[in-house]
Design a protein around this motif. Structure first.
Motif, short mmCIF file in Angstrom:
data_model
loop_
_atom_site.label_atom_id
_atom_site.label_comp_id
_atom_site.label_asym_id
_atom_site.label_seq_id
_atom_site.Cartn_x
_atom_site.Cartn_y
_atom_site.Cartn_z
N THR A 191 -23.03 21.31 -23.94
CA THR A 191 -23.70 21.26 -22.63
C THR A 191 -25.22 21.21 -22.76
O THR A 191 -25.89 20.69 -21.86
CB THR A 191 -23.30 22.45 -21.73
N HIS A 192 -25.76 21.68 -23.88
CA HIS A 192 -27.21 21.59 -24.08
C HIS A 192 -27.66 20.13 -24.24
O HIS A 192 -28.83 19.82 -24.02
CB HIS A 192 -27.64 22.38 -25.33
N TYR A 193 -26.73 19.27 -24.61
CA TYR A 193 -27.02 17.86 -24.83
C TYR A 193 -26.61 16.99 -23.64
O TYR A 193 -27.25 15.98 -23.38
CB TYR A 193 -26.25 17.34 -26.06
N ALA A 252 -34.22 15.57 -18.50
CA ALA A 252 -35.36 15.88 -19.36
C ALA A 252 -35.54 14.81 -20.43
O ALA A 252 -36.67 14.43 -20.76
CB ALA A 252 -35.18 17.25 -20.00
N LEU A 253 -34.44 14.30 -20.95
CA LEU A 253 -34.52 13.23 -21.95
C LEU A 253 -35.13 11.97 -21.35
O LEU A 253 -35.91 11.28 -22.00
CB LEU A 253 -33.12 12.94 -22.52
N TRP A 294 -31.97 9.80 -31.28
CA TRP A 294 -33.26 10.25 -30.75
C TRP A 294 -33.05 11.41 -29.76
O TRP A 294 -33.78 12.41 -29.81
CB TRP A 294 -33.99 9.09 -30.08
N CYS A 295 -32.06 11.27 -28.90
CA CYS A 295 -31.75 12.33 -27.92
C CYS A 295 -31.38 13.62 -28.62
O CYS A 295 -31.84 14.71 -28.24
CB CYS A 295 -30.63 11.89 -26.98
N ILE A 296 -30.54 13.54 -29.63
CA ILE A 296 -30.13 14.71 -30.39
C ILE A 296 -31.35 15.39 -31.01
O ILE A 296 -31.50 16.61 -30.94
CB ILE A 296 -29.08 14.34 -31.46
N GLY A 307 -36.07 21.28 -29.06
CA GLY A 307 -36.37 22.11 -27.90
C GLY A 307 -37.19 21.41 -26.84
O GLY A 307 -37.73 22.06 -25.94
N ARG A 308 -37.29 20.10 -26.90
CA ARG A 308 -38.12 19.37 -25.94
C ARG A 308 -37.45 19.20 -24.57
O ARG A 308 -38.09 18.74 -23.64
CB ARG A 308 -38.49 17.99 -26.49
N THR A 309 -36.19 19.57 -24.44
CA THR A 309 -35.48 19.36 -23.18
C THR A 309 -35.22 20.64 -22.43
O THR A 309 -34.55 20.63 -21.40
CB THR A 309 -34.12 18.66 -23.43
#
Length: 139
Positions: free
Chosen positions: A46-48, A56-57, A123-125, A131-133
């Motif tokens: 769920t964090h992804y 946020a991505l 890149w998303c991972i 912690g950018r999201t």
């Protein structure tokens, strides 16, 4: 699918496919990281894949100028699509942006751009793990 076929697919259908395509990358990544318990896998996934994380991505993609004009067009097709479902645990705007994210992933999958899809998923991972999201819903 031919060039013309995927160009005719609506944003919600693209998001439907994109949700599944992106989720496969996330699940594979988590299992390769050694996670095997279903409840733990779901919780961490769920964090992804949450609407907030995906929105946020998208902000980061814009900031990093990561997407082509065509990719932004498909994102907008999903974001602006009239969905009959509603946001759960997030704002309508965040939900719409995440639908755009999923539509972008669906477009890449449907158009056969698997290398680009893999590149964006990786890149998303990276962004999530850096912690950018975290909690960009309040921007």
């Amino acid at each position: 699918m031919t060039d013309t076929d995927y160009k005719q697919v609506n944003g919600i259908a693209l998001a439907y496919l994109g949700d599944a395509a992106y989720e496969v990358y996330i699940r594979q990544h988590l299992i390769q990281d050694g996670l095997t318990k279903p409840t733990k896998l779901h919780h961490i996934a769920t964090h992804y894949v949450s609407a907030k994380a995906q929105a946020a991505l998208v902000d980061l993609m814009k900031e990093d100028q990561l997407l082509s004009e065509t990719e932004w067009d498909y994102f907008k097709r999903g974001r602006n699509a009239n969905s009959h479902t509603h946001a759960k645990n997030t704002s309508v705007l965040t939900y719409r942006i995440s639908t755009g994210f999923e539509a972008l992933m669906g477009y890449l999958k449907l158009s056969g751009q698997t290398d680009r899809l893999s590149e964006l998923a990786a890149w998303c991972i990276e962004q999530v793990e850096a912690g950018r999201t975290e909690d960009n819903d309040n921007k």
